[in-house]
Design a protein around this motif. Structure first.
Motif, PDB file in Angstrom:
ATOM      1  N   VAL A 122       0.799  -1.281   0.068  1.00  0.00           N
ATOM      2  CA  VAL A 122      -0.331   0.329  -0.336  1.00  0.00           C
ATOM      3  C   VAL A 122       1.424   1.669   0.540  1.00  0.00           C
ATOM      4  CG1 VAL A 122      -1.298   1.625   1.523  1.00  0.00           C
ATOM      5  CG2 VAL A 122      -1.803  -1.563   1.313  1.00  0.00           C
ATOM      6  N   SER A 123       1.163   1.959  -0.946  1.00  0.00           N
ATOM      7  CA  SER A 123       1.080   3.330  -1.051  1.00  0.00           C
ATOM      8  C   SER A 123       0.531   4.478  -0.661  1.00  0.00           C
ATOM      9  CB  SER A 123       2.161   3.686  -2.231  1.00  0.00           C
ATOM     10  OG  SER A 123       3.269   4.509  -2.798  1.00  0.00           O
ATOM     11  N   GLY A 124       1.699   5.597   0.242  1.00  0.00           N
ATOM     12  CA  GLY A 124       0.780   6.502   0.644  1.00  0.00           C
ATOM     13  C   GLY A 124      -0.175   6.864   1.801  1.00  0.00           C
ATOM     14  N   ALA A 125      -0.840   7.510   1.943  1.00  0.00           N
ATOM     15  CA  ALA A 125      -1.478   7.885   3.843  1.00  0.00           C
ATOM     16  C   ALA A 125      -2.458   7.321   2.850  1.00  0.00           C
ATOM     17  CB  ALA A 125      -0.938   9.427   4.326  1.00  0.00           C
ATOM     18  N   GLN A 126      -3.272   5.562   2.336  1.00  0.00           N
ATOM     19  CA  GLN A 126      -4.227   5.792   2.764  1.00  0.00           C
ATOM     20  C   GLN A 126      -5.182   5.699   3.947  1.00  0.00           C
ATOM     21  OE1 GLN A 126      -6.140   5.007  -0.801  1.00  0.00           O
ATOM     22  NE2 GLN A 126      -3.217   4.639  -1.711  1.00  0.00           N
ATOM     23  N   PRO A 127      -6.659   5.213   2.949  1.00  0.00           N
ATOM     24  CA  PRO A 127      -7.633   5.528   4.729  1.00  0.00           C
ATOM     25  C   PRO A 127      -7.677   4.570   5.598  1.00  0.00           C
ATOM     26  CG  PRO A 127      -8.892   6.931   1.665  1.00  0.00           C
ATOM     27  CD  PRO A 127      -7.266   5.869   2.132  1.00  0.00           C
ATOM     28  N   PRO A 128      -7.514   4.432   6.648  1.00  0.00           N
ATOM     29  CA  PRO A 128      -8.043   3.515   7.370  1.00  0.00           C
ATOM     30  C   PRO A 128      -8.830   1.984   6.393  1.00  0.00           C
ATOM     31  CG  PRO A 128      -8.757   5.398   8.187  1.00  0.00           C
ATOM     32  CD  PRO A 128      -8.420   5.997   7.089  1.00  0.00           C
ATOM     33  N   GLU A 129      -9.606   2.579   6.475  1.00  0.00           N
ATOM     34  CA  GLU A 129     -11.085   1.411   5.245  1.00  0.00           C
ATOM     35  C   GLU A 129      -9.309   0.771   4.167  1.00  0.00           C
ATOM     36  OE1 GLU A 129     -12.264   4.691   3.751  1.00  0.00           O
ATOM     37  OE2 GLU A 129     -11.512   4.273   5.556  1.00  0.00           O
ATOM     38  N   VAL A 130      -8.577   0.927   3.908  1.00  0.00           N
ATOM     39  CA  VAL A 130      -7.691   0.690   2.498  1.00  0.00           C
ATOM     40  C   VAL A 130      -6.839  -0.343   3.692  1.00  0.00           C
ATOM     41  CG1 VAL A 130      -6.217   1.004   1.185  1.00  0.00           C
ATOM     42  CG2 VAL A 130      -8.101   2.273   0.867  1.00  0.00           C
ATOM     43  N   PHE A 131      -6.048  -0.006   4.456  1.00  0.00           N
ATOM     44  CA  PHE A 131      -5.370  -0.657   5.248  1.00  0.00           C
ATOM     45  C   PHE A 131      -5.883  -1.710   6.115  1.00  0.00           C
ATOM     46  CE2 PHE A 131      -3.149   3.302   6.584  1.00  0.00           C
ATOM     47  CZ  PHE A 131      -1.809   3.610   4.916  1.00  0.00           C
TER      48      PHE A 131
END
Length: 236
Positions: free
Chosen positions: A192-201
């Motif tokens: 996962v690249s970048g500061a993704q939203p919590p739901e992506v993590f």
């Protein structure tokens, strides 16, 4: 399951990404089985270790050729994103300095089981408190705050210890194609690249953990049989 994260303390999205990932982890039932491993990365490795800039605007103007007005506009949206993630980004007072020694100290913290704690302290000190994380006296204070022995911190900062590990992290990032941070690698299979939203993590945690658990449960291996005993008492 191991989650590796390449990041730099001087990266605001790394601070935001850390908090978003932690929010996802709080919602993940198997969080205790996830090991978070911080990896070093430098956004500006050519920045002299003796140099520091009074704020982000000064740094962007001199190092990137931006006007102060453009720098303020560019960082305003980042600060708002940080606020939504629960982090305070004070770019007007953020002292920009080389992060090499801070990364070396993080490796000491990692070896002593307090890597994540020191990472948060460094982010807060840099972006919120406006202190110079390139200053070794400041780093000693922060290391002690994280729970490290003062003598150990001072010894590391006085020499070159953990410099090799920092360089190895940076080289490994190049080898796997990391072009920007934060960069999260789940079980060496998903990234996962970048500061993704919590739901992506959270979705990535669920998917990678399910596969990791299945792999570790697998009994698909060749068995070479020899004399043995079974629970029913038979030995042959």
């Amino acid at each position: 399951m191991v989650v590796e994260v390449w990041s730099d303390i001087a990266c605001p999205f790394c601070y935001i990404g850390k908090h978003n990932f932690e929010k996802a982890l709080q919602q993940f039932p198997e969080a205790d089985a996830v090991k978070l491993e911080w990896k070093s990365f430098q956004l500006d490795p050519e920045l002299p270790r003796t140099a520091s800039y009074a704020n982000t605007y000064e740094y962007l103007a001199e190092r990137k050729g931006l006007s102060r007005e453009h720098a303020e506009e560019m960082t305003a949206g980042v600060a708002l994103t940080g606020q939504r993630a629960g982090v305070e980004l004070n770019f007007e007072t953020t002292v920009v300095a080389n992060t090499w020694d801070a990364h070396r100290l993080l490796h000491l913290a990692k070896a002593n089981g307090v890597g994540n704690r020191l990472k948060e302290i460094l982010f807060r000190t840099h972006f919120t408190d406006g202190k110079n994380i390139g200053d070794r006296d400041t780093l000693v204070t922060l290391g002690v705050e994280a729970g490290l022995p003062e003598a150990s911190v001072a010894a590391v900062l006085a020499g070159d210890q953990y410099g090799y590990e920092v360089a190895q992290d940076i080289q490994e990032a190049r080898n796997i194609g990391v072009r920007g941070v934060p960069f999260f690698v789940f079980n060496r299979k998903y990234a996962v690249s970048g500061a993704q939203p919590p739901e992506v993590f959270l979705q990535t945690l669920q998917k990678s953990f399910a596969e990791w658990r299945e792999t570790n449960r697998s009994t698909d291996f060749e068995v070479i049989s020899g004399p043995s005993c079974t629970p029913d008492g038979n030995c042959d």
